[in-house]
Design a protein around this motif. Structure first.
Motif, PDB file in Angstrom:
ATOM      1  N   TRP A   1       0.827  -1.212   0.000  1.00  0.00           N
ATOM      2  CA  TRP A   1       0.000   0.000   0.000  1.00  0.00           C
ATOM      3  C   TRP A   1       0.860   1.261   0.000  1.00  0.00           C
ATOM      4  CZ3 TRP A   1      -4.593  -0.196  -1.675  1.00  0.00           C
ATOM      5  CH2 TRP A   1      -5.410  -1.310  -1.446  1.00  0.00           C
ATOM      6  N   LEU A   2       1.935   1.262   0.776  1.00  0.00           N
ATOM      7  CA  LEU A   2       2.812   2.428   0.780  1.00  0.00           C
ATOM      8  C   LEU A   2       3.402   2.663  -0.612  1.00  0.00           C
ATOM      9  CD1 LEU A   2       4.741   2.021   4.166  1.00  0.00           C
ATOM     10  CD2 LEU A   2       2.756   3.454   3.678  1.00  0.00           C
ATOM     11  N   GLY A   3       3.625   1.564  -1.354  1.00  0.00           N
ATOM     12  CA  GLY A   3       4.162   1.703  -2.709  1.00  0.00           C
ATOM     13  C   GLY A   3       3.155   2.251  -3.694  1.00  0.00           C
ATOM     14  N   VAL A   4       1.967   1.631  -3.778  1.00  0.00           N
ATOM     15  CA  VAL A   4       1.009   2.066  -4.799  1.00  0.00           C
ATOM     16  C   VAL A   4       0.430   3.442  -4.467  1.00  0.00           C
ATOM     17  CG1 VAL A   4       0.429  -0.288  -5.467  1.00  0.00           C
ATOM     18  CG2 VAL A   4      -0.953   0.870  -3.716  1.00  0.00           C
TER      19      VAL A   4
ATOM     20  N   ALA B   1      -6.442   3.679   0.968  1.00  0.00           N
ATOM     21  CA  ALA B   1      -6.442   2.411   0.248  1.00  0.00           C
ATOM     22  C   ALA B   1      -7.781   2.164  -0.436  1.00  0.00           C
ATOM     23  CB  ALA B   1      -6.115   1.268   1.208  1.00  0.00           C
ATOM     24  N   ASP B   2      -8.881   2.424   0.277  1.00  0.00           N
ATOM     25  CA  ASP B   2     -10.202   2.243  -0.326  1.00  0.00           C
ATOM     26  C   ASP B   2     -10.400   3.179  -1.517  1.00  0.00           C
ATOM     27  OD1 ASP B   2     -10.840   0.269   1.445  1.00  0.00           O
ATOM     28  OD2 ASP B   2     -12.189   1.472   2.676  1.00  0.00           O
ATOM     29  N   ALA B   3      -9.921   4.398  -1.386  1.00  0.00           N
ATOM     30  CA  ALA B   3     -10.041   5.348  -2.495  1.00  0.00           C
ATOM     31  C   ALA B   3      -9.241   4.875  -3.706  1.00  0.00           C
ATOM     32  CB  ALA B   3      -9.564   6.727  -2.050  1.00  0.00           C
ATOM     33  N   TYR B   4      -8.081   4.268  -3.466  1.00  0.00           N
ATOM     34  CA  TYR B   4      -7.272   3.736  -4.560  1.00  0.00           C
ATOM     35  C   TYR B   4      -8.017   2.607  -5.278  1.00  0.00           C
ATOM     36  CZ  TYR B   4      -3.422   1.344  -6.941  1.00  0.00           C
ATOM     37  OH  TYR B   4      -2.628   0.748  -7.886  1.00  0.00           O
ATOM     38  N   VAL B   5      -8.624   1.715  -4.486  1.00  0.00           N
ATOM     39  CA  VAL B   5      -9.378   0.611  -5.077  1.00  0.00           C
ATOM     40  C   VAL B   5     -10.535   1.142  -5.917  1.00  0.00           C
ATOM     41  CG1 VAL B   5     -10.849  -1.380  -4.558  1.00  0.00           C
ATOM     42  CG2 VAL B   5      -8.712  -1.042  -3.295  1.00  0.00           C
ATOM     43  N   ALA B   6     -11.252   2.126  -5.377  1.00  0.00           N
ATOM     44  CA  ALA B   6     -12.387   2.680  -6.115  1.00  0.00           C
ATOM     45  C   ALA B   6     -11.929   3.380  -7.390  1.00  0.00           C
ATOM     46  CB  ALA B   6     -13.139   3.662  -5.210  1.00  0.00           C
ATOM     47  N   ARG B   7     -10.795   4.035  -7.331  1.00  0.00           N
ATOM     48  CA  ARG B   7     -10.308   4.799  -8.479  1.00  0.00           C
ATOM     49  C   ARG B   7      -9.770   3.896  -9.580  1.00  0.00           C
ATOM     50  NH1 ARG B   7      -7.232   7.564  -5.731  1.00  0.00           N
ATOM     51  NH2 ARG B   7      -5.221   6.587  -6.128  1.00  0.00           N
ATOM     52  N   THR B   8      -9.125   2.792  -9.198  1.00  0.00           N
ATOM     53  CA  THR B   8      -8.480   1.930 -10.186  1.00  0.00           C
ATOM     54  C   THR B   8      -9.324   0.736 -10.590  1.00  0.00           C
ATOM     55  OG1 THR B   8      -7.395   0.622  -8.451  1.00  0.00           O
ATOM     56  CG2 THR B   8      -6.210   2.562  -9.281  1.00  0.00           C
ATOM     57  N   GLY B   9     -10.331   0.388  -9.785  1.00  0.00           N
ATOM     58  CA  GLY B   9     -11.153  -0.765 -10.092  1.00  0.00           C
ATOM     59  C   GLY B   9     -10.475  -2.087  -9.823  1.00  0.00           C
TER      60      GLY B   9
END
Length: 415
Positions: A211-214, A291-299
């Motif tokens: 997570w720190l990486g992505v 992290a949740d925002a990343y998942v939502a943004r990238t699918g």
């Protein structure tokens, strides 16, 4: 007098990485190490220590660990890794050599190093002694107090301590792992905790380091104001679990706020335990939100994990905090200070340290010609003092040495 283009002081992760890049550039060099390769991993850490990052991530690019990629290597495995890496790259490491003094020449480029095995001259000097040099113990409890005191570097295992309760001071990775180990061994443990970050070990099937990486956090090049030395509570012990101080308390450990003073056998405790825990929770929840925002943004398809958001209720030691702790009355016979480290460049006689003994540099390049540092916290990014990060910083430093060599090799065309 022996002469080398570059001398590297220290054969831990920073020194071995630097040697690899020096060899790749064809630069003549020597690595000096006062003990063995990766000595601090061997002799200055407790027996059960494991790396705080998984094997797939906390390594150099050109060699994997000889264990499961998602496991957390123990300290002996880490030390062997650097020994094996040193052999693979044929690093010219000279062990058992202490650098007593190093100073720049007055009237010519380069440095003279006085070592336990003679004098060495170098055109370039790389200080690769890392961020964990001199154990830091705050002057709170006098050494004359009737209690054994040690830094976490001297702790080995519960069986080596005197009978009785143990006070662990410092709520970072070392303190939280040592306190848990002592509690599991049946010791009564008091645990003094200051401000800290508390990231999740894993979330939605991915480790914290992923997570720190992505999220780009590893590559942050400047810490937020006031966060340069924030304690981070994260652990790879027992396969890696999120450090949760409230659940630690439910297992029998008595949590305390910061230790603020000592008088006549009694430790004074600041009224900040609840504030420190809440701030640590906020740090964790903020990362989960990102992290949740990343998942939502990238699918990206990662399973939801609602349990990770749940904060346990406050235990009694938080709702009714202890403000003073008499050591004798609570049978506390040992204090373990897990309070970090200070730099120790007493051997370096060069005008490149500030009034607190910290290196003055830009990405590891000092203002003293030919003098460099590798392995410093935040040297170029948040990940600089980690195994994978130090490799990239070492490459940058060696590139600077090569650039300077090319300038010095320049000769103008004849007219």
């Amino acid at each position: 007098m022996e002469k080398f283009d570059t001398v590297v002081v220290g054969a831990g992760q920073a020194g071995i990485a630097t040697s690899e890049h020096l060899r790749a550039q064809g630069i003549d060099h020597l690595v000096l190490e006062r003990g063995r390769i990766a000595e601090r991993w061997r002799s200055e850490r407790w027996d059960s220590l494991v790396a705080n990052g998984p094997a797939w991530h906390d390594r150099f690019p050109n060699m994997t660990f000889a264990c499961d990629r998602d496991s957390f290597p123990d300290k002996e495995s880490v030390a062997r890794y650097f020994e094996d890496y040193s052999r693979m790259i044929e690093a010219p490491v000279r062990t058992g050599v202490s650098v007593e003094r190093a100073r720049p020449f007055v009237d010519q480029p380069g440095f003279v190093l006085e070592t336990s095995q003679g004098t060495i001259e170098a055109r370039h000097l790389v200080c690769a002694t890392g961020p964990f040099q001199k154990p830091a113990i705050p002057p709170i409890v006098p050494q004359t107090a009737d209690v054994a005191q040690m830094h976490s570097t001297a702790y080995r295992n519960p069986g080596d301590l005197a009978d009785g309760a143990v006070l662990v001071i410092g709520g970072g990775s070392s303190g939280s792992q040592i306190a848990a180990e002592l509690n599991d061994a049946g010791r009564k443990v008091f645990f003094s905790i200051g401000p800290h970050d508390r990231p999740p070990r894993r979330y939605r099937g991915r480790d914290n380091v992923w997570w720190l990486g992505v999220l780009g956090i590893w590559n942050l090049d400047t810490p937020a104001p006031g966060t340069e030395h924030v304690t981070i509570a994260v652990s790879g012990a027992h396969g890696g679990k999120t450090v949760d101080f409230r659940r630690i308390a439910d297992r029998g450990i008595t949590l305390l706020g910061m230790s603020s003073g000592y008088e006549k056998g009694t430790l004074q405790i600041a009224d900040d335990l609840k504030k420190n825990l809440d701030a640590g929770d906020a740090n964790m929840l903020g990362l989960l939100e990102s992290a949740d925002a990343y998942v939502a943004r990238t699918g990206i398809d990662l399973p939801e994990e609602p349990e990770a958001w749940k904060i346990p209720s406050d235990p009694d030691c938080v709702t009714n905090p202890i403000r003073s702790l008499n050591l004798a009355e609570n049978d506390i016979r040992t204090i373990i200070w897990a309070t970090g480290f200070q730099f120790d460049y007493g051997w370096l006689q060069a005008d490149t340290l500030d009034d607190q003994g910290r290196p003055i540099h830009q990405r590891g390049v000092s203002a003293v010609p030919g003098l460099y540092f590798v392995g410093l916290p935040w040297q170029s990014r948040r990940g600089s003092s980690f195994i994978w990060g130090v490799w990239h910083d070492a490459k940058f430093i060696v590139d600077q040495i090569a650039i300077q060599k090319s300038y010095l090799a320049y000769r103008p065309a004849t007219l």
